[in-house]
Design an enzyme around this catalytic site. Structure first.
Site, PDB file in Angstrom:
ATOM      1  N   HIS A 167       0.831  -1.222   0.000  1.00  0.00           N
ATOM      2  CA  HIS A 167       0.000   0.000   0.000  1.00  0.00           C
ATOM      3  C   HIS A 167       0.858   1.262   0.000  1.00  0.00           C
ATOM      4  CE1 HIS A 167      -3.260  -2.754   1.284  1.00  0.00           C
ATOM      5  NE2 HIS A 167      -2.319  -3.262   2.059  1.00  0.00           N
ATOM      6  N   SER A 288      14.988  21.296 -16.514  1.00  0.00           N
ATOM      7  CA  SER A 288      13.774  22.066 -16.736  1.00  0.00           C
ATOM      8  C   SER A 288      14.159  23.388 -17.368  1.00  0.00           C
ATOM      9  CB  SER A 288      13.077  22.297 -15.392  1.00  0.00           C
ATOM     10  OG  SER A 288      12.268  23.458 -15.468  1.00  0.00           O
ATOM     11  N   LYS A 294      16.274  21.502 -11.359  1.00  0.00           N
ATOM     12  CA  LYS A 294      15.616  20.228 -11.658  1.00  0.00           C
ATOM     13  C   LYS A 294      16.488  19.246 -12.427  1.00  0.00           C
ATOM     14  CE  LYS A 294      11.693  19.271 -11.195  1.00  0.00           C
ATOM     15  NZ  LYS A 294      10.342  19.704 -11.500  1.00  0.00           N
ATOM     16  N   GLU A 301       9.994   8.106 -17.019  1.00  0.00           N
ATOM     17  CA  GLU A 301       8.630   8.581 -17.252  1.00  0.00           C
ATOM     18  C   GLU A 301       8.156   8.249 -18.667  1.00  0.00           C
ATOM     19  OE1 GLU A 301       7.934  12.701 -15.437  1.00  0.00           O
ATOM     20  OE2 GLU A 301      10.088  12.467 -15.371  1.00  0.00           O
TER      21      GLU A 301
END
Ligand code: ARG
Length: 470
Positions: A167, A288, A294, A301
């Protein structure tokens, strides 16, 4: 889009032009052409044609001289395609007719004999099967490479303990290697699925012709042998109409992508500053355009994102086939793009993922930090009480109370004193602290398949043997 009526190639230029009086509508010509994507089948198409031609000669349906001439022409076309010199034409519809038409240009009318006892319907099916055999070989090589990388990482970081989750809540301590090898198991099952699909792909359909078989006394086994197929198809209508083997390939691919995508999700999470379990290398991350600090896990992804199109391709293929009457229908031309896209996507995702993992750095998590949150060894505490003779359900209850006590006191299990523990249960003794130490907790999971270092080492040896020479 402009629809220039009747401005397509003249009917006589088409290889099937005999019964036509009017030329094809220009938009229709582009609409029905598959050459823009099926040109990638050129090598498979030529390989199949050469085998078919040799078989025709051996069966004395064409002469050896004719066969030699055709084969020489086909090899020349192969070279032209390899070198990017071949001019593909929309008006010739697909790869099969582009090649045949070029063959006629090179060797003259004898080129027309190549299509004896054959239809594009069995030809295209053969091409796809040849194509998929090669793609599966490549995908399996990539899966092996990934598994080897996971094994190397597992060896290197064999002492790393991480929290295992259920979980997405901290559950029990596990070895990082154990977690990584879970994915190796999945990937090896994916490989099995590809190998299994391969068996049904590895069937030779030529000789089925358009749908009914052929009038010519061909020997299908010769063609099969020349192309390395152990089996020939048994029903000509089935052979030209079904693409279940392609759907199986897409299904094996979808499962592989599902596994990769899940793995990527964990990489994204682990790479975050909240988790900090690993640091991806600069090579597989991007910056970024606005936030200078970043370093985004784009590779992970994107792979996670690309799983969507692979799932979609499987659904496209199934939907494409579900309402088709036997045998061939032009709808089937729509099988190729999902298939090609699937193979390309799976291959590149496996490659990038492996390289990303190979260059990632796993960050050791200090024991104190692991002890500090999540009560990872609470189950071990309950098991301790069981060892002291308490029924598990009671032990669970007592441990739950101990956790509640810790939460109230803002402390950890490891930091409790024996006096505090004995106030909760008299069964606690000083050996309890050893029992709930993180490494001991891991090493006590010494069941086959468990996370104890000994067991993980056994699996590393087993998997290494399994992958040897592959
Ligand atoms: N380009 C076609 C396909 O990919 C080849 C078979 C065409 N056969 C036909 N009878 N039109 O399906």
């Amino acid at each position: 889009m402009k629809n220039k009526k009747n401005s397509g190639a003249s009917p006589t230029k088409k290889l099937w032009g005999g019964r036509f009086k009017q030329s094809t509508d220009a938009l229709m010509e582009t609409f029905s052409a598959s050459i823009s994507f099926d040109k990638r089948l050129y090598d498979c198409d030529i390989e199949g044609s050469i085998a078919h031609c040799k078989m025709l000669a051996r069966c004395k349906i064409i002469t050896v001289a004719e066969s030699n001439k055709i084969i020489k022409g086909l090899k020349k076309i192969l070279k032209e395609c390899d070198e990017g010199r071949f001019e593909f034409s929309d008006s010739l519809e697909d790869i099969h007719m582009n090649i045949e038409s070029r063959l006629r240009e090179i060797i003259g009318p004898v080129a027309g004999k190549l299509h004896t006892a054959r239809s594009r319907n069995d030809q295209v099916c053969l091409d796809i099967r040849l194509y998929l055999r090669k793609e599966i070989d490549d995908i399996i090589a990539e899966i092996n490479r990934l598994c080897k990388a996971l094994l190397a990482i597992s060896q290197k970081y064999i002492d790393h303990v991480i929290p295992g989750y259920t979980h997405l809540q901290r559950a029990q301590p596990v070895l990082l290697s154990h977690h990584l090898l879970a994915y190796a198991e999945m990937m090896l099952r994916d490989k099995e699925r590809f190998l299994d699909a391969y068996k049904r792909i590895n069937v030779m359909p030529l000789g089925s012709a358009a749908l009914a078989g052929t009038n010519f006394p061909i020997d299908r086994k010769i063609t099969a042998k020349l192309l390395g197929f152990p089996e020939i198809s048994h029903n000509s209508m089935d052979a030209v109409a079904d693409r279940d083997f392609a759907a199986e390939f897409c299904s094996a691919s979808a499962l592989t992508m599902m596994h990769l995508s899940r793995f990527c999700e964990e990489v994204v999470i682990w790479n975050s500053s909240e988790f900090g379990f690993l640091e991806l290398s600069d090579s597989f991350t991007t910056g970024s355009s606005i936030m200078p600090q970043k370093k985004n896990p784009d590779a992970a992804e994107l792979i996670r994102g690309k799983s969507g199109r692979v799932f979609g391709n499987l659904v496209s293929l199934l939907t494409l086939m579900k309402g088709l009457p036997l045998a061939y229908n032009k709808d089937l031309q729509e099988d190729k793009e999902p298939l090609f896209d699937t193979a390309e996507t799976v291959k590149v995702c496996l490659r990038i993922f492996t390289d990303m993992m190979k260059s990632a750095k796993f960050i050791p998590i200090p024991e104190k930090e692991l002890e500090a949150s999540g009560f990872l060894t609470a189950t071990d505490l309950a098991d301790y009480l069981v060892l002291k003779g308490m029924p598990f359900r009671d032990a669970h209850e007592i441990t739950g109370k101990t956790v509640a006590f810790c939460l109230k006191k803002e402390t950890t299990l490891a930091e409790l004193t024996l006096t505090q523990l004995r106030k909760i249960s008299k069964r606690f003794d000083k050996d309890v602290f050893d029992h709930i130490a993180l490494n001991n907790s891991v090493d006590r999971k010494n069941v086959y398949g468990g996370t104890a270092k000994k067991q993980v080492r056994t699996q590393i040896t087993r998997l290494t043997k399994k992958l040897k020479g592959k």
